[in-house]
Design a protein around this motif. Structure first.
Motif, PDB file in Angstrom:
ATOM      1  N   ASN A  44     -41.750  22.523  43.478  1.00 55.16           N
ATOM      2  CA  ASN A  44     -42.207  21.239  44.527  1.00 55.16           C
ATOM      3  C   ASN A  44     -42.742  19.891  43.730  1.00 55.16           C
ATOM      4  O   ASN A  44     -43.822  19.448  43.997  1.00 55.16           O
ATOM      5  N   VAL A  45     -41.658  19.262  43.178  1.00 57.60           N
ATOM      6  CA  VAL A  45     -41.890  18.133  42.566  1.00 57.60           C
ATOM      7  C   VAL A  45     -42.214  16.934  43.577  1.00 57.60           C
ATOM      8  O   VAL A  45     -41.343  16.799  44.474  1.00 57.60           O
ATOM      9  N   ARG A  46     -43.412  16.152  43.448  1.00 59.39           N
ATOM     10  CA  ARG A  46     -43.813  15.239  44.492  1.00 59.39           C
ATOM     11  C   ARG A  46     -42.625  13.928  44.501  1.00 59.39           C
ATOM     12  O   ARG A  46     -42.221  13.207  45.282  1.00 59.39           O
ATOM     13  N   ARG A  47     -42.585  13.331  43.151  1.00 54.10           N
ATOM     14  CA  ARG A  47     -41.617  12.478  42.838  1.00 54.10           C
ATOM     15  C   ARG A  47     -40.636  12.563  41.935  1.00 54.10           C
ATOM     16  O   ARG A  47     -40.763  12.877  40.965  1.00 54.10           O
ATOM     17  N   GLY A  48     -39.401  11.945  42.506  1.00 55.32           N
ATOM     18  CA  GLY A  48     -37.958  12.269  41.764  1.00 55.32           C
ATOM     19  C   GLY A  48     -37.841  10.980  41.119  1.00 55.32           C
ATOM     20  O   GLY A  48     -38.447   9.731  41.469  1.00 55.32           O
ATOM     21  N   GLY A  49     -37.024  11.008  39.995  1.00 52.80           N
ATOM     22  CA  GLY A  49     -36.476   9.807  39.115  1.00 52.80           C
ATOM     23  C   GLY A  49     -35.065   9.831  38.846  1.00 52.80           C
ATOM     24  O   GLY A  49     -34.397  10.847  39.376  1.00 52.80           O
ATOM     25  N   ILE A  50     -34.750   9.110  37.985  1.00 55.37           N
ATOM     26  CA  ILE A  50     -33.353   9.158  37.678  1.00 55.37           C
ATOM     27  C   ILE A  50     -33.007  10.198  36.413  1.00 55.37           C
ATOM     28  O   ILE A  50     -31.924  10.577  36.409  1.00 55.37           O
ATOM     29  N   GLY A  51     -34.156  10.976  35.919  1.00 51.17           N
ATOM     30  CA  GLY A  51     -33.897  11.937  35.159  1.00 51.17           C
ATOM     31  C   GLY A  51     -33.046  13.165  35.710  1.00 51.17           C
ATOM     32  O   GLY A  51     -32.218  13.947  35.101  1.00 51.17           O
ATOM     33  N   GLY A  52     -33.306  13.446  37.111  1.00 49.79           N
ATOM     34  CA  GLY A  52     -32.890  14.661  37.439  1.00 49.79           C
ATOM     35  C   GLY A  52     -31.218  14.582  37.755  1.00 49.79           C
ATOM     36  O   GLY A  52     -30.469  15.317  37.516  1.00 49.79           O
TER      37      GLY A  52
ATOM     38  N   ALA B 269     -24.645  14.682  33.902  1.00 50.35           N
ATOM     39  CA  ALA B 269     -24.072  14.993  32.701  1.00 50.35           C
ATOM     40  C   ALA B 269     -23.692  16.618  32.413  1.00 50.35           C
ATOM     41  O   ALA B 269     -22.752  16.920  32.096  1.00 50.35           O
ATOM     42  N   GLY B 270     -24.363  17.376  33.359  1.00 53.81           N
ATOM     43  CA  GLY B 270     -23.614  18.522  33.469  1.00 53.81           C
ATOM     44  C   GLY B 270     -22.442  18.808  34.336  1.00 53.81           C
ATOM     45  O   GLY B 270     -21.616  19.377  33.759  1.00 53.81           O
ATOM     46  N   TYR B 271     -22.384  18.182  35.309  1.00 53.11           N
ATOM     47  CA  TYR B 271     -20.970  18.089  35.942  1.00 53.11           C
ATOM     48  C   TYR B 271     -19.979  17.444  35.019  1.00 53.11           C
ATOM     49  O   TYR B 271     -18.875  18.016  34.813  1.00 53.11           O
TER      50      TYR B 271
ATOM     51  N   TYR C 299     -15.153  18.754  31.840  1.00 53.41           N
ATOM     52  CA  TYR C 299     -14.343  18.701  30.481  1.00 53.41           C
ATOM     53  C   TYR C 299     -14.051  20.045  30.053  1.00 53.41           C
ATOM     54  O   TYR C 299     -12.788  20.228  29.585  1.00 53.41           O
ATOM     55  N   ILE C 300     -14.875  20.966  30.216  1.00 46.75           N
ATOM     56  CA  ILE C 300     -14.525  22.556  29.622  1.00 46.75           C
ATOM     57  C   ILE C 300     -13.571  23.052  30.470  1.00 46.75           C
ATOM     58  O   ILE C 300     -12.791  23.800  29.883  1.00 46.75           O
ATOM     59  N   TRP C 301     -13.425  22.632  31.734  1.00 44.67           N
ATOM     60  CA  TRP C 301     -12.517  23.280  32.890  1.00 44.67           C
ATOM     61  C   TRP C 301     -11.131  22.744  32.553  1.00 44.67           C
ATOM     62  O   TRP C 301     -10.138  23.340  32.527  1.00 44.67           O
ATOM     63  N   GLU C 302     -10.805  21.284  32.276  1.00 42.11           N
ATOM     64  CA  GLU C 302      -9.869  20.738  31.978  1.00 42.11           C
ATOM     65  C   GLU C 302      -9.515  20.588  30.366  1.00 42.11           C
ATOM     66  O   GLU C 302      -8.369  19.828  30.251  1.00 42.11           O
TER      67      GLU C 302
END
Length: 89
Positions: free
Chosen positions: A52-60, A66-68, A73-76
């Motif tokens: 329940n994070v109140r404020r989000g930023g660019i980190g998420g 980066a995960g995508y 890359y691993i798939w291809e």
């Protein structure tokens, strides 16, 4: 202003000194209702801190991107590996 002293029963485990550990454990409520209350309180603290994070930023968003990129890359990787230019065939 100095901080007022906190009762030993109200301290968190991380705030308890080693000499106070016995009296802190003695002040805990080990009944089934007390254990359920402690688990519920821990779940609420975890939920409010991480879910329940109140404020989000660019980190998420950056972590998701980066995960995508890593996952795609691993798939291809097999296709990328075979498309490289090699000196000797």
């Amino acid at each position: 202003m100095a901080d007022r002293p906190v009762a030993i029963a109200e301290k968190r485990l991380m705030d308890v000194k080693l000499g106070e550990l016995g009296s802190w454990l003695g002040a805990r409520d080990f009944t089934p209702n007390g254990i359920i209350t402690a688990v519920r309180r821990g779940h609420d603290r975890y939920f409010n801190k991480y879910v329940n994070v109140r404020r989000g930023g660019i980190g998420g968003v950056a972590m998701l991107l980066a995960g995508y990129v890593t996952l795609s890359y691993i798939w291809e990787y097999d296709h990328i590996k075979h498309d490289r230019w090699r000196k000797y065939h």
